[in-house]
Scaffold this active site. Structure first.
Site, PDB file in Angstrom:
ATOM      1  N   CYS A   2       9.816   3.776  -3.439  1.00 50.30           N
ATOM      2  CA  CYS A   2       8.593   3.691  -2.549  1.00 50.30           C
ATOM      3  C   CYS A   2       8.352   5.166  -2.196  1.00 50.30           C
ATOM      4  O   CYS A   2       9.030   6.008  -1.546  1.00 50.30           O
ATOM      5  CB  CYS A   2       9.052   3.148  -1.124  1.00 50.30           C
ATOM      6  SG  CYS A   2       7.687   3.099   0.022  1.00 50.30           S
ATOM      7  N   GLU A 118       2.599   0.586  -5.095  1.00 47.09           N
ATOM      8  CA  GLU A 118       3.171   0.530  -6.576  1.00 47.09           C
ATOM      9  C   GLU A 118       2.205   0.466  -7.860  1.00 47.09           C
ATOM     10  O   GLU A 118       1.295  -0.125  -7.596  1.00 47.09           O
ATOM     11  CB  GLU A 118       4.412  -0.390  -6.554  1.00 47.09           C
ATOM     12  CG  GLU A 118       5.358   0.150  -7.530  1.00 47.09           C
ATOM     13  CD  GLU A 118       6.211   1.188  -7.318  1.00 47.09           C
ATOM     14  OE1 GLU A 118       5.913   2.195  -7.860  1.00 47.09           O
ATOM     15  OE2 GLU A 118       7.001   1.360  -6.040  1.00 47.09           O
TER      16      GLU A 118
END
Length: 254
Positions: A2, A118
């Protein structure tokens, strides 16, 4: 991993959502649609309040929303710049890594987010996705935090408070985008994760399939690639060729 997320709610709103007190002292960071490492981020912690003698009261604990810098700086670090390399901690090794093992035992937090970004590789191209709940509720990413004192600072200088996001192997549809994901905790586990007296958290380090299945995997514009870009347009749904897709506001309001 992340490495970028969105966090747009103010501390007062997060305090209501997470049944906590706003402990930011009125400090405001504003809505951030492109949170990047080393930025200030809101975190939810649960601590024993200190009495008049300065000692923690072991019989009481309180949840609070505080601001921390993303990128954990261990107590033993000589230079706080190390934090830029410690934005994530793997759930599989967090209890054994020297930089994280003390924090995960004693200083855990929740890092609220509207969602995280992402990138899915498609040949030479990377398509960004925004992972979020369709109902506008916050994700609670498992985090750890630490305080660091600059040995060269004047006496009384407040410590630097920093944090990391725990990550785990992706499951479900998320595996089509990336092989890692933040460890997002369901509300039923928040109190256990935040419990300052609980040292054993092995049962909390696995992802929730039910929670992951509830996520929307939304393709978004590549403008999110530049950390200087920041606005609601970054989380707007687009097709995978970069063209805007009309939103069904009955389903996607907020």
């Amino acid at each position: 991993m992340c490495g970028r997320y969105a966090s747009t709610k103010d501390p007062a709103a997060l305090a209501r959502e997470f049944d906590a007190a706003d402990a930011t002292g009125g400090e405001s960071r504003g809505a951030d649609y492109n949170v990047a490492p080393t930025k200030q981020v809101p975190a939810v912690v649960r601590r024993h309040p200190r009495g008049a003698d300065g000692e923690p009261d072991p019989l009481r604990s309180e949840r609070g929303v505080r601001l921390m810098r993303w990128g954990l700086v261990p107590k033993w670090a000589k230079d706080p710049k190390i934090g830029s390399r410690m934005i994530n901690a793997k759930a599989e090794t967090v209890t054994s890594k020297p930089a994280f093992r003390t924090a995960v035992k004693h200083r855990r937090c929740l890092l609220p987010a509207d969602g995280w970004y992402e990138w899915k590789r498609d040949g030479e191209r990377k398509q960004p996705y925004f992972m979020t709940f369709p109902d506008d509720s916050s994700l609670a990413m498992a985090g750890i935090w630490e305080t660091w004192h600059d040995p060269a600072a004047a006496e009384g200088t407040p410590p630097l408070v920093t944090c990391s996001v725990l990550t785990t192997a992706a499951i479900g549809a998320l595996t089509e985008v990336h092989d890692r994901m933040p460890l997002v905790l369901p509300a039923a586990t928040w109190d256990d994760w935040l419990d300052p007296d609980r040292a054993e958290i092995g049962g909390l380090l696995g992802p929730s399939r039910e929670l992951v299945d509830a996520l929307e995997l939304r393709p978004v514009s590549s403008t999110v690639n530049n950390v200087r870009n920041n606005g609601a347009e970054l989380i707007a749904r687009q097709d995978e060729q970069g063209e805007p897709v009309a939103l069904d506001h009955a389903q996607d309001a907020g």
